[in-house]
Design a protein around this motif. Structure first.
Motif: not given
Length: 262
Positions: A92-109
């Motif tokens: 997951a950490e590798v997949e998240f690297v190029n995703i915008p706002n990657r630090e907020n994915k859990l909060r949004d989910a």
């Protein structure tokens, strides 16, 4: 209104997952709706509570591949649910690297489900990578387990620095819920010295409740149960119940103070 608490320490073997499982189960016994979110790729919280993720997991929720509701499973503890993890999180950490706002994915989910619970506990991996960063960004507060052993304070400066950076840049409301002393052995001078050292370092942020070294805590995961179901009369079960009571009380006091201020 739910309270979201990340349980984190980049040091392994400090009782982080044991605390996630046993504290959440203990709080659930007070009839508080409780959720564990397992974001450790080892998925030990999931297996330790008796859930083997075969459908949607926290991975699908964070990537937006499935709604959070479909990623939550019941446990055999009343009032306790889990959003499990599986091996997919490894990449997951590798997949998240190029995703915008990657630090907020859990909060949004979890935005759509968080108000269904009184308490949400996030079991973090033993690192300060992107998954832990997501947990700290989503959380209201942090519990830091510290084992009563040599080098107990090693690396805590780095963790506190990370917490402060997250607070400054991503999550201004993030607080330290408390520092939890684990694996305490009253027969050892070293354990008592570590307690003194940690209290000197963290002051009133140290929980009054201490988790003693207890074989029942170690045995319970192999039966896929929290210690309170495995042996409710054990020292470990009593310690986690005391901690649950302390946290519930502290948060009720906090809510009262906030109401008074308003």
């Amino acid at each position: 209104m739910s309270k979201i608490i990340a349980i984190t320490n980049q040091k392994g073997g400090v009782g982080k997952t044991s605390t996630a499982i046993n504290l959440s189960a203990s709080i659930a016994t007070f009839e508080k709706d409780t959720l564990i979110i397992d974001i450790d790729p080892q998925a030990n919280s999931s297996s330790g509570i008796g859930v083997i993720a075969e459908n949607n997991t926290v991975y699908e929720a964070m990537l937006g591949l499935a709604p959070a509701e479909s990623c939550i499973e019941k446990t055999h503890v009343p009032f306790l649910d889990i959003m499990p993890a599986n091996i997919n999180l490894v990449g997951a950490e590798v997949e998240f690297v190029n995703i915008p706002n990657r630090e907020n994915k859990l909060r949004d989910a979890i935005e759509s489900v968080k108000n269904n619970y009184d308490f949400i506990f996030i079991d973090c991996p033993p690192s300060l990578g992107l998954l832990t960063l997501n947990a700290l960004t989503a959380a209201d507060s942090v519990i830091i387990p510290v084992q009563c052993e040599y080098f107990a304070l090693e690396g805590l400066g780095q963790l506190l620095n990370t917490v402060n950076l997250v607070k400054k840049n991503l999550n201004p409301k993030l607080l330290i819920e408390g520092v939890l002393l684990t694996m305490y052995d009253s027969r050892l001078n070293l354990s008592r010295q570590v307690v003194e050292e940690v209290k000197k370092y963290f002051g009133n942020k140290v929980f009054n409740s201490i988790i003693h070294r207890n074989v029942r805590i170690s045995e319970a995961p192999s039966y896929s149960k929290p210690v309170i179901l495995y042996d409710a009369l054990s020292r470990g079960a009593r310690d986690y119940m005391a901690l649950a009571e302390e946290i519930i009380k502290n948060n009720e006091i906090g809510e009262g103070e906030n109401n008074d201020e308003s």
